[in-house]
Design a protein around this motif. Structure first.
Motif, PDB file in Angstrom:
ATOM      1  N   GLY A 236      40.351  32.873  51.415  1.00 18.82           N
ATOM      2  CA  GLY A 236      41.587  33.638  51.269  1.00 18.82           C
ATOM      3  C   GLY A 236      42.701  33.183  52.190  1.00 18.82           C
ATOM      4  O   GLY A 236      43.598  33.977  52.532  1.00 18.82           O
ATOM      5  N   HIS A 237      42.671  31.927  52.594  1.00 18.19           N
ATOM      6  CA  HIS A 237      43.787  31.437  53.405  1.00 18.19           C
ATOM      7  C   HIS A 237      45.085  31.613  52.621  1.00 18.19           C
ATOM      8  O   HIS A 237      45.095  31.469  51.397  1.00 18.19           O
ATOM      9  CB  HIS A 237      43.571  29.955  53.759  1.00 18.19           C
ATOM     10  CG  HIS A 237      44.547  29.479  54.791  1.00 18.19           C
ATOM     11  ND1 HIS A 237      45.824  29.097  54.466  1.00 18.19           N
ATOM     12  CD2 HIS A 237      44.444  29.347  56.132  1.00 18.19           C
ATOM     13  CE1 HIS A 237      46.460  28.747  55.581  1.00 18.19           C
ATOM     14  NE2 HIS A 237      45.643  28.901  56.603  1.00 18.19           N
ATOM     15  N   SER A 238      46.168  31.885  53.310  1.00 16.10           N
ATOM     16  CA  SER A 238      47.431  32.182  52.599  1.00 16.10           C
ATOM     17  C   SER A 238      47.882  31.004  51.735  1.00 16.10           C
ATOM     18  O   SER A 238      48.543  31.190  50.722  1.00 16.10           O
ATOM     19  CB  SER A 238      48.529  32.568  53.586  1.00 16.10           C
ATOM     20  OG  SER A 238      48.785  31.505  54.463  1.00 16.10           O
ATOM     21  N   GLU A 239      47.501  29.774  52.146  1.00 15.73           N
ATOM     22  CA  GLU A 239      47.882  28.623  51.314  1.00 15.73           C
ATOM     23  C   GLU A 239      47.141  28.673  49.977  1.00 15.73           C
ATOM     24  O   GLU A 239      47.708  28.343  48.936  1.00 15.73           O
ATOM     25  CB  GLU A 239      47.598  27.313  52.069  1.00 15.73           C
ATOM     26  CG  GLU A 239      48.629  27.100  53.181  1.00 15.73           C
ATOM     27  CD  GLU A 239      48.124  26.325  54.393  1.00 15.73           C
ATOM     28  OE1 GLU A 239      47.037  25.706  54.314  1.00 15.73           O
ATOM     29  OE2 GLU A 239      48.816  26.368  55.427  1.00 15.73           O
ATOM     30  N   ARG A 240      45.889  29.108  49.992  1.00 15.29           N
ATOM     31  CA  ARG A 240      45.153  29.231  48.727  1.00 15.29           C
ATOM     32  C   ARG A 240      45.634  30.452  47.941  1.00 15.29           C
ATOM     33  O   ARG A 240      45.693  30.424  46.725  1.00 15.29           O
ATOM     34  CB  ARG A 240      43.639  29.299  48.974  1.00 15.29           C
ATOM     35  CG  ARG A 240      43.074  28.011  49.561  1.00 15.29           C
ATOM     36  CD  ARG A 240      41.576  27.918  49.402  1.00 15.29           C
ATOM     37  NE  ARG A 240      41.191  27.865  48.011  1.00 15.29           N
ATOM     38  CZ  ARG A 240      41.158  26.737  47.271  1.00 15.29           C
ATOM     39  NH1 ARG A 240      41.493  25.578  47.807  1.00 15.29           N
ATOM     40  NH2 ARG A 240      40.801  26.796  46.019  1.00 15.29           N
ATOM     41  N   ARG A 241      45.983  31.509  48.647  1.00 16.54           N
ATOM     42  CA  ARG A 241      46.544  32.673  47.936  1.00 16.54           C
ATOM     43  C   ARG A 241      47.840  32.243  47.236  1.00 16.54           C
ATOM     44  O   ARG A 241      48.102  32.623  46.101  1.00 16.54           O
ATOM     45  CB  ARG A 241      46.831  33.825  48.914  1.00 16.54           C
ATOM     46  CG  ARG A 241      45.576  34.511  49.475  1.00 16.54           C
ATOM     47  CD  ARG A 241      45.981  35.623  50.456  1.00 16.54           C
ATOM     48  NE  ARG A 241      44.862  36.240  51.134  1.00 16.54           N
ATOM     49  CZ  ARG A 241      44.255  37.380  50.748  1.00 16.54           C
ATOM     50  NH1 ARG A 241      44.662  38.016  49.678  1.00 16.54           N
ATOM     51  NH2 ARG A 241      43.264  37.872  51.459  1.00 16.54           N
ATOM     52  N   GLN A 242      48.630  31.415  47.920  1.00 13.50           N
ATOM     53  CA  GLN A 242      49.917  31.003  47.347  1.00 13.50           C
ATOM     54  C   GLN A 242      49.771  29.897  46.282  1.00 13.50           C
ATOM     55  O   GLN A 242      50.245  30.051  45.165  1.00 13.50           O
ATOM     56  CB  GLN A 242      50.830  30.504  48.473  1.00 13.50           C
ATOM     57  CG  GLN A 242      52.223  30.172  47.997  1.00 13.50           C
ATOM     58  CD  GLN A 242      53.105  29.600  49.108  1.00 13.50           C
ATOM     59  OE1 GLN A 242      52.734  29.618  50.288  1.00 13.50           O
ATOM     60  NE2 GLN A 242      54.262  29.086  48.738  1.00 13.50           N
ATOM     61  N   TYR A 243      49.079  28.802  46.613  1.00 11.26           N
ATOM     62  CA  TYR A 243      49.075  27.644  45.708  1.00 11.26           C
ATOM     63  C   TYR A 243      47.991  27.725  44.641  1.00 11.26           C
ATOM     64  O   TYR A 243      48.165  27.208  43.554  1.00 11.26           O
ATOM     65  CB  TYR A 243      48.903  26.341  46.495  1.00 11.26           C
ATOM     66  CG  TYR A 243      49.938  26.135  47.565  1.00 11.26           C
ATOM     67  CD1 TYR A 243      51.295  26.257  47.285  1.00 11.26           C
ATOM     68  CD2 TYR A 243      49.556  25.824  48.873  1.00 11.26           C
ATOM     69  CE1 TYR A 243      52.251  26.077  48.287  1.00 11.26           C
ATOM     70  CE2 TYR A 243      50.498  25.647  49.872  1.00 11.26           C
ATOM     71  CZ  TYR A 243      51.840  25.778  49.572  1.00 11.26           C
ATOM     72  OH  TYR A 243      52.768  25.609  50.555  1.00 11.26           O
ATOM     73  N   GLN A 244      46.840  28.323  44.985  1.00  6.56           N
ATOM     74  CA  GLN A 244      45.769  28.416  43.982  1.00  6.56           C
ATOM     75  C   GLN A 244      45.698  29.827  43.381  1.00  6.56           C
ATOM     76  O   GLN A 244      44.757  30.133  42.657  1.00  6.56           O
ATOM     77  CB  GLN A 244      44.410  28.054  44.587  1.00  6.56           C
ATOM     78  CG  GLN A 244      44.091  26.565  44.586  1.00  6.56           C
ATOM     79  CD  GLN A 244      44.832  25.792  45.655  1.00  6.56           C
ATOM     80  OE1 GLN A 244      45.092  26.337  46.726  1.00  6.56           O
ATOM     81  NE2 GLN A 244      45.175  24.543  45.378  1.00  6.56           N
ATOM     82  N   LYS A 245      46.669  30.641  43.753  1.00  9.66           N
ATOM     83  CA  LYS A 245      46.754  32.009  43.195  1.00  9.66           C
ATOM     84  C   LYS A 245      45.475  32.810  43.408  1.00  9.66           C
ATOM     85  O   LYS A 245      45.043  33.559  42.535  1.00  9.66           O
ATOM     86  CB  LYS A 245      47.090  31.969  41.686  1.00  9.66           C
ATOM     87  CG  LYS A 245      48.341  31.165  41.350  1.00  9.66           C
ATOM     88  CD  LYS A 245      49.599  31.917  41.756  1.00  9.66           C
ATOM     89  CE  LYS A 245      50.865  31.094  41.568  1.00  9.66           C
ATOM     90  NZ  LYS A 245      51.594  30.781  42.777  1.00  9.66           N
ATOM     91  N   GLU A 246      44.821  32.614  44.543  1.00 10.00           N
ATOM     92  CA  GLU A 246      43.614  33.403  44.826  1.00 10.00           C
ATOM     93  C   GLU A 246      44.014  34.836  45.156  1.00 10.00           C
ATOM     94  O   GLU A 246      44.967  35.069  45.893  1.00 10.00           O
ATOM     95  CB  GLU A 246      42.836  32.776  45.995  1.00 10.00           C
ATOM     96  CG  GLU A 246      42.231  31.441  45.620  1.00 10.00           C
ATOM     97  CD  GLU A 246      41.110  31.003  46.567  1.00 10.00           C
ATOM     98  OE1 GLU A 246      40.820  31.696  47.560  1.00 10.00           O
ATOM     99  OE2 GLU A 246      40.528  29.939  46.294  1.00 10.00           O
ATOM    100  N   ASN A 247      43.295  35.795  44.594  1.00 11.90           N
ATOM    101  CA  ASN A 247      43.609  37.198  44.901  1.00 11.90           C
ATOM    102  C   ASN A 247      42.422  37.871  45.595  1.00 11.90           C
ATOM    103  O   ASN A 247      41.359  37.274  45.764  1.00 11.90           O
ATOM    104  CB  ASN A 247      44.014  37.946  43.629  1.00 11.90           C
ATOM    105  CG  ASN A 247      42.912  37.919  42.592  1.00 11.90           C
ATOM    106  OD1 ASN A 247      41.735  37.760  42.928  1.00 11.90           O
ATOM    107  ND2 ASN A 247      43.276  38.080  41.326  1.00 11.90           N
ATOM    108  N   ASP A 248      42.631  39.112  45.998  1.00  6.62           N
ATOM    109  CA  ASP A 248      41.608  39.811  46.772  1.00  6.62           C
ATOM    110  C   ASP A 248      40.285  39.923  46.020  1.00  6.62           C
ATOM    111  O   ASP A 248      39.218  39.815  46.626  1.00  6.62           O
ATOM    112  CB  ASP A 248      42.098  41.217  47.155  1.00  6.62           C
ATOM    113  CG  ASP A 248      43.268  41.166  48.125  1.00  6.62           C
ATOM    114  OD1 ASP A 248      43.352  40.199  48.912  1.00  6.62           O
ATOM    115  OD2 ASP A 248      44.094  42.094  48.107  1.00  6.62           O
ATOM    116  N   ALA A 249      40.360  40.130  44.706  1.00  4.07           N
ATOM    117  CA  ALA A 249      39.124  40.299  43.931  1.00  4.07           C
ATOM    118  C   ALA A 249      38.301  39.009  43.973  1.00  4.07           C
ATOM    119  O   ALA A 249      37.073  39.040  44.153  1.00  4.07           O
ATOM    120  CB  ALA A 249      39.461  40.676  42.487  1.00  4.07           C
ATOM    121  N   LEU A 250      38.976  37.874  43.818  1.00  2.00           N
ATOM    122  CA  LEU A 250      38.257  36.596  43.873  1.00  2.00           C
ATOM    123  C   LEU A 250      37.698  36.361  45.284  1.00  2.00           C
ATOM    124  O   LEU A 250      36.556  35.914  45.458  1.00  2.00           O
ATOM    125  CB  LEU A 250      39.198  35.436  43.487  1.00  2.00           C
ATOM    126  CG  LEU A 250      38.583  34.041  43.631  1.00  2.00           C
ATOM    127  CD1 LEU A 250      37.420  33.855  42.658  1.00  2.00           C
ATOM    128  CD2 LEU A 250      39.640  32.950  43.396  1.00  2.00           C
TER     129      LEU A 250
END
Ligand code: PGA
Length: 254
Positions: free
Chosen positions: A97-111
């Motif tokens: 859940g690094h912010s770069e993955r939240r931003q670029y890979q669209k990772e969300n809390d559920a994932l």
């Protein structure tokens, strides 16, 4: 430093370092940190350097982390890396859940929650990152954002799993920008996060969870940040790419 929880300082190398460069860095760290027992030191190289770094740190107190993994395990998942593959190289931690993955890979809390559960099932300690953007801080919703991320990313974990999880509070506006949260700003959010953990799983569990701070941590601000009662370590990006700066962060925190 006399701390309630053992400090954990991790270097997030991100998408940097060839195998040769990774070996140079970790060989230097081994030399500099041979005597360090007070802090859990973790390096998180890119996947391609895990095998060589894992061999290089066999006889040291440095531990290995990965920066991501595929939550579905082995199978027809092109481009993914399964937890079992990480275990082959004695990986003990994984950043999620690094912010770069939240931003670029669209990772969300559920994932992230799914990955955190899969990490625990494979005996990997997840380092779960949370943090607000500048806009969110300016809008006065830092606590709300962080609480949603903490609750969402840890959803479904047992109290024992939460206890073994490492959290990393990384204000997005402080990552790679040279802007650090003041120690008071950081402590305030860390204490708030511990309050959320208390609400979720009770005080005994919340007291055992280590919460790292991340965002432009350097040798000259590490002592002040890590001296705060609820800051139990650091997740370091830029300054983890050089022997001197990473080793100094660790030495300055002892
Ligand atoms: P930084 O990165 O230390 O370069 O700000 C921290 C991180 O992204 O984990």
């Amino acid at each position: 430093m006399d701390k309630e929880r053992k400090l954990i300082i991790a270097g997030n190398w991100k998408c940097n370092k060839t195998v040769a460069e990774a070996l140079d860095l970790v060989t230097g760290l081994k030399r500099e940190l041979a005597a360090v027992k007070e802090v859990d030191v973790v390096v998180c190289p890119p996947f391609t350097a895990l095998e060589s770094v894992s061999r290089a740190i066999l006889d040291s107190n440095i531990r290995l982390g990965a920066q991501n993994f595929g939550e579905n395990g082995y199978g027809a998942f092109t481009g993914e890396i399964a937890a079992g593959m990480l275990k082959e190289f004695s990986v003990g931690y994984v950043i999620l859940g690094h912010s770069e993955r939240r931003q670029y890979q669209k990772e969300n809390d559920a994932l992230i929650a799914k990955k955190a559960a899969a990490a625990h099932a494979a005996n990997l300690v997840p380092i779960v990152c949370v943090g607000e953007t500048l806009l969110e801080r300016e809008a006065g919703i830092t606590n709300q954002v962080v609480e949603t991320q903490v609750r969402g990313s840890l959803a479904g974990l047992s109290p024992e799993q939460v206890e073994r999880t490492v959290l990393a509070y990384e204000p997005v506006w402080a990552i790679g920008t040279g802007k650090t949260a003041t120690s008071a700003q950081a402590q305030e959010v860390h204490a708030f996060i511990r309050g959320v953990l208390t609400a979720l799983h009770g005080e005994a569990v919340a007291k055992r969870v280590r919460i790292q701070y991340g965002g432009s941590v350097k040798a000259n601000n590490a002592r002040e940040l890590l001296g705060q009662p609820d800051i139990d370590g650091a997740l370091v990006g830029g300054a983890a790419l050089e022997v001197r700066s990473f080793a100094d962060i660790i030495k300055n925190s002892i």
